[in-house]
Design a protein around this motif. Structure first.
Motif, PDB file in Angstrom:
ATOM      1  N   ASN A   8       0.849  -1.202   0.000  1.00  0.00           N
ATOM      2  CA  ASN A   8       0.000   0.000   0.000  1.00  0.00           C
ATOM      3  C   ASN A   8       0.887   1.256   0.000  1.00  0.00           C
ATOM      4  O   ASN A   8       2.114   1.167   0.108  1.00  0.00           O
ATOM      5  CB  ASN A   8      -0.942   0.003   1.223  1.00  0.00           C
ATOM      6  N   GLN A   9       0.234   2.398  -0.077  1.00  0.00           N
ATOM      7  CA  GLN A   9       0.939   3.674  -0.173  1.00  0.00           C
ATOM      8  C   GLN A   9       1.788   3.945   1.070  1.00  0.00           C
ATOM      9  O   GLN A   9       2.906   4.475   0.964  1.00  0.00           O
ATOM     10  CB  GLN A   9      -0.097   4.791  -0.352  1.00  0.00           C
ATOM     11  N   GLU A  10       1.241   3.581   2.216  1.00  0.00           N
ATOM     12  CA  GLU A  10       1.958   3.847   3.471  1.00  0.00           C
ATOM     13  C   GLU A  10       3.322   3.144   3.472  1.00  0.00           C
ATOM     14  O   GLU A  10       4.348   3.732   3.811  1.00  0.00           O
ATOM     15  CB  GLU A  10       1.090   3.335   4.618  1.00  0.00           C
ATOM     16  N   LYS A  11       3.301   1.860   3.052  1.00  0.00           N
ATOM     17  CA  LYS A  11       4.560   1.103   3.043  1.00  0.00           C
ATOM     18  C   LYS A  11       5.528   1.635   1.986  1.00  0.00           C
ATOM     19  O   LYS A  11       6.733   1.730   2.212  1.00  0.00           O
ATOM     20  CB  LYS A  11       4.286  -0.382   2.825  1.00  0.00           C
ATOM     21  N   GLY A  12       4.996   1.993   0.829  1.00  0.00           N
ATOM     22  CA  GLY A  12       5.844   2.544  -0.233  1.00  0.00           C
ATOM     23  C   GLY A  12       6.482   3.864   0.204  1.00  0.00           C
ATOM     24  O   GLY A  12       7.665   4.122  -0.047  1.00  0.00           O
ATOM     25  N   SER A  13       5.688   4.695   0.895  1.00  0.00           N
ATOM     26  CA  SER A  13       6.187   5.995   1.351  1.00  0.00           C
ATOM     27  C   SER A  13       7.272   5.806   2.413  1.00  0.00           C
ATOM     28  O   SER A  13       8.295   6.510   2.404  1.00  0.00           O
ATOM     29  CB  SER A  13       5.045   6.817   1.968  1.00  0.00           C
ATOM     30  N   ALA A  14       7.038   4.868   3.319  1.00  0.00           N
ATOM     31  CA  ALA A  14       8.011   4.611   4.393  1.00  0.00           C
ATOM     32  C   ALA A  14       9.311   4.081   3.792  1.00  0.00           C
ATOM     33  O   ALA A  14      10.416   4.466   4.210  1.00  0.00           O
ATOM     34  CB  ALA A  14       7.438   3.617   5.396  1.00  0.00           C
ATOM     35  N   TRP A  15       9.179   3.222   2.789  1.00  0.00           N
ATOM     36  CA  TRP A  15      10.377   2.675   2.143  1.00  0.00           C
ATOM     37  C   TRP A  15      11.186   3.803   1.496  1.00  0.00           C
ATOM     38  O   TRP A  15      12.417   3.884   1.664  1.00  0.00           O
ATOM     39  CB  TRP A  15       9.987   1.630   1.081  1.00  0.00           C
ATOM     40  N   VAL A 138       4.306  11.136 -10.454  1.00  0.00           N
ATOM     41  CA  VAL A 138       3.991  11.030 -11.878  1.00  0.00           C
ATOM     42  C   VAL A 138       2.537  11.438 -12.080  1.00  0.00           C
ATOM     43  O   VAL A 138       1.681  11.152 -11.241  1.00  0.00           O
ATOM     44  CB  VAL A 138       4.282   9.598 -12.404  1.00  0.00           C
ATOM     45  N   GLY A 139       2.286  12.144 -13.157  1.00  0.00           N
ATOM     46  CA  GLY A 139       0.908  12.533 -13.469  1.00  0.00           C
ATOM     47  C   GLY A 139       0.166  11.359 -14.090  1.00  0.00           C
ATOM     48  O   GLY A 139       0.777  10.369 -14.512  1.00  0.00           O
ATOM     49  N   ILE A 200      14.066   8.400  -7.945  1.00  0.00           N
ATOM     50  CA  ILE A 200      12.966   7.570  -7.423  1.00  0.00           C
ATOM     51  C   ILE A 200      11.651   8.236  -7.821  1.00  0.00           C
ATOM     52  O   ILE A 200      11.420   9.406  -7.514  1.00  0.00           O
ATOM     53  CB  ILE A 200      12.999   7.469  -5.878  1.00  0.00           C
ATOM     54  N   ILE A 201      10.818   7.514  -8.519  1.00  0.00           N
ATOM     55  CA  ILE A 201       9.487   8.029  -8.871  1.00  0.00           C
ATOM     56  C   ILE A 201       8.449   7.227  -8.079  1.00  0.00           C
ATOM     57  O   ILE A 201       8.485   5.987  -8.058  1.00  0.00           O
ATOM     58  CB  ILE A 201       9.211   7.881 -10.399  1.00  0.00           C
ATOM     59  N   LEU A 202       7.545   7.948  -7.435  1.00  0.00           N
ATOM     60  CA  LEU A 202       6.487   7.313  -6.649  1.00  0.00           C
ATOM     61  C   LEU A 202       5.183   7.319  -7.444  1.00  0.00           C
ATOM     62  O   LEU A 202       4.853   8.335  -8.071  1.00  0.00           O
ATOM     63  CB  LEU A 202       6.244   8.089  -5.347  1.00  0.00           C
ATOM     64  N   ALA A 203       4.450   6.217  -7.399  1.00  0.00           N
ATOM     65  CA  ALA A 203       3.150   6.154  -8.082  1.00  0.00           C
ATOM     66  C   ALA A 203       2.188   5.364  -7.208  1.00  0.00           C
ATOM     67  O   ALA A 203       2.412   4.171  -6.971  1.00  0.00           O
ATOM     68  CB  ALA A 203       3.307   5.478  -9.439  1.00  0.00           C
ATOM     69  N   PHE A 204       1.176   6.045  -6.716  1.00  0.00           N
ATOM     70  CA  PHE A 204       0.230   5.375  -5.817  1.00  0.00           C
ATOM     71  C   PHE A 204      -1.205   5.543  -6.319  1.00  0.00           C
ATOM     72  O   PHE A 204      -1.589   6.624  -6.761  1.00  0.00           O
ATOM     73  CB  PHE A 204       0.335   5.968  -4.398  1.00  0.00           C
ATOM     74  N   GLY A 205      -1.969   4.485  -6.188  1.00  0.00           N
ATOM     75  CA  GLY A 205      -3.399   4.557  -6.496  1.00  0.00           C
ATOM     76  C   GLY A 205      -3.709   4.157  -7.925  1.00  0.00           C
ATOM     77  O   GLY A 205      -2.857   4.229  -8.808  1.00  0.00           O
ATOM     78  N   PRO A 206      -4.956   3.742  -8.143  1.00  0.00           N
ATOM     79  CA  PRO A 206      -5.353   3.221  -9.461  1.00  0.00           C
ATOM     80  C   PRO A 206      -5.244   4.241 -10.587  1.00  0.00           C
ATOM     81  O   PRO A 206      -5.066   3.866 -11.744  1.00  0.00           O
ATOM     82  CB  PRO A 206      -6.812   2.791  -9.244  1.00  0.00           C
ATOM     83  N   LYS A 207      -5.335   5.530 -10.260  1.00  0.00           N
ATOM     84  CA  LYS A 207      -5.262   6.543 -11.329  1.00  0.00           C
ATOM     85  C   LYS A 207      -3.882   6.582 -11.979  1.00  0.00           C
ATOM     86  O   LYS A 207      -3.710   7.159 -13.043  1.00  0.00           O
ATOM     87  CB  LYS A 207      -5.606   7.918 -10.771  1.00  0.00           C
ATOM     88  N   ALA A 239       5.736   1.684  -6.495  1.00  0.00           N
ATOM     89  CA  ALA A 239       4.284   1.687  -6.718  1.00  0.00           C
ATOM     90  C   ALA A 239       3.590   0.962  -5.577  1.00  0.00           C
ATOM     91  O   ALA A 239       4.218   0.199  -4.838  1.00  0.00           O
ATOM     92  CB  ALA A 239       3.970   0.999  -8.036  1.00  0.00           C
ATOM     93  N   ASP A 240       2.295   1.207  -5.451  1.00  0.00           N
ATOM     94  CA  ASP A 240       1.509   0.354  -4.562  1.00  0.00           C
ATOM     95  C   ASP A 240       0.729  -0.631  -5.453  1.00  0.00           C
ATOM     96  O   ASP A 240       0.775  -0.531  -6.680  1.00  0.00           O
ATOM     97  CB  ASP A 240       0.610   1.180  -3.618  1.00  0.00           C
ATOM     98  N   GLU A 241       0.023  -1.547  -4.830  1.00  0.00           N
ATOM     99  CA  GLU A 241      -0.678  -2.576  -5.615  1.00  0.00           C
ATOM    100  C   GLU A 241      -1.656  -1.973  -6.630  1.00  0.00           C
ATOM    101  O   GLU A 241      -1.625  -2.348  -7.794  1.00  0.00           O
ATOM    102  CB  GLU A 241      -1.419  -3.556  -4.679  1.00  0.00           C
ATOM    103  N   PRO A 242      -2.492  -0.989  -6.226  1.00  0.00           N
ATOM    104  CA  PRO A 242      -3.426  -0.440  -7.230  1.00  0.00           C
ATOM    105  C   PRO A 242      -2.711   0.204  -8.420  1.00  0.00           C
ATOM    106  O   PRO A 242      -3.158   0.078  -9.557  1.00  0.00           O
ATOM    107  CB  PRO A 242      -4.221   0.604  -6.439  1.00  0.00           C
ATOM    108  N   ALA A 243      -1.576   0.846  -8.166  1.00  0.00           N
ATOM    109  CA  ALA A 243      -0.849   1.494  -9.274  1.00  0.00           C
ATOM    110  C   ALA A 243      -0.185   0.458 -10.176  1.00  0.00           C
ATOM    111  O   ALA A 243       0.166   0.746 -11.316  1.00  0.00           O
ATOM    112  CB  ALA A 243       0.189   2.476  -8.738  1.00  0.00           C
TER     113      ALA A 243
END
Ligand code: GLP
Length: 264
Positions: A8-15, A138-139, A200-207, A239-243
């Motif tokens: 999830n986003q929380e774990k990705g952000s912490a990493w 990322v947009g 490092i590029i972060l991408a979270f959520g289904p969008k 990424a998180d799972e939804p992304a």
């Protein structure tokens, strides 16, 4: 390119926060030269900022010898405007850490000569010794910083016209009124980002699923500027799972298998 698919986003952000803190500490152990950190705005990095603030308050990492360069800024919004990237950065990050305000660099979207401001920004980055680590989001259309689709992959800091899609997406911060969203921005280029030692590029959520799919499985193309990351020697997509939801099963499994040890 590495792809880390977190639960999830929380774990990705912490990493990401821990990775950045460790990179700062590693350089501090080796040299007295400052660590140069490139930073984004947006909702995506908020969790990483929160975690970095926590690590700073805990004494795990110090920003006293860190120089920052932000990716972008709207043109024409006063610095103190609630939606300026200046306001965003101070409210969500800089005010809460031990950074020296003189070490914070954010493009001035109100400069009299915008082109000179962009040229100077590149010189300031160079003068600081180059960027050690560039963090980005990322947009939905795959843009990094404000490098909209069809931006040159060798672009440097410059004035950019925002696409209608980006204006619509960002209008949520301007009371849903597209007319309030600035039409221009100053942004580092794709090549400015890719010149950093690490990205490092972060991408979270289904969008963000389409951007992740194109970024990982798509061909290198200015259509999706995130694909520039494929050419970087130390590019990491978090990424998180939804992304990760639109990746082929085989791609998903491949990265899950090889990155298993790093997903803590
Ligand atoms: C803006 C910023 C980008 C950011 C993108 C995604 O366009 N210029 O740097 O990556 O928005 O924003 P969010 O993280 O809110 O989805």
């Amino acid at each position: 390119m590495r792809l880390l698919i977190h639960e999830n986003q929380e774990k990705g952000s912490a990493w990401a926060a821990k990775y950045i803190a460790d990179a700062i500490n590693r350089k501090a152990a080796e040299t007295s030269a400052p660590f140069v950190l490139g930073l984004p705005t947006g909702s995506t990095p908020l969790g990483t900022y929160k975690e970095l603030i926590r690590l700073n308050k805990e004494g795990y990492v110090s920003f006293a010898n860190v120089i920052t360069f932000n990716m972008d800024e709207y043109v024409g919004l006063p610095e103190e405007h609630p939606q300026s990237y200046h306001t965003f950065m101070w409210e969500n990050f800089f005010s809460h850490i031990d950074i020296n305000p003189a070490n914070v660099n954010i493009l001035n979207g109100n400069a009299e000569d915008l082109e000179k401001e962009c040229e100077d920004y590149e010189k300031r980055i160079e003068g600081a010794g180059g960027i050690d680590l560039f963090l980005g989001g990322v947009g939905e259309d795959g843009h990094i910083a404000f490098n909209e689709p069809y931006s040159s992959m060798s672009s440097r800091t410059r004035v950019k016209t925002l696409t209608e899609d980006t204006i619509i997406v960002n209008s949520r911060f301007f009371g849903g009124d597209v007319n309030q969203v600035p039409k221009l921005a100053l942004t580092v280029g794709v090549a400015t980002i890719l010149s950093a030692t690490e990205v490092i590029i972060l991408a979270f959520g289904p969008k963000k699923a389409r951007a992740v799919k194109e970024g990982v499985e798509g061909a290198y193309s200015h259509t999706w500027t995130i694909t520039g990351l494929q050419t970087h020697r130390h590019g990491i997509l978090v990424a998180d799972e939804p992304a990760a939801g639109e990746l082929k099963v085989n791609t998903y499994k491949y990265f899950k298998d090889i990155e298993q040890a790093h997903l803590k």
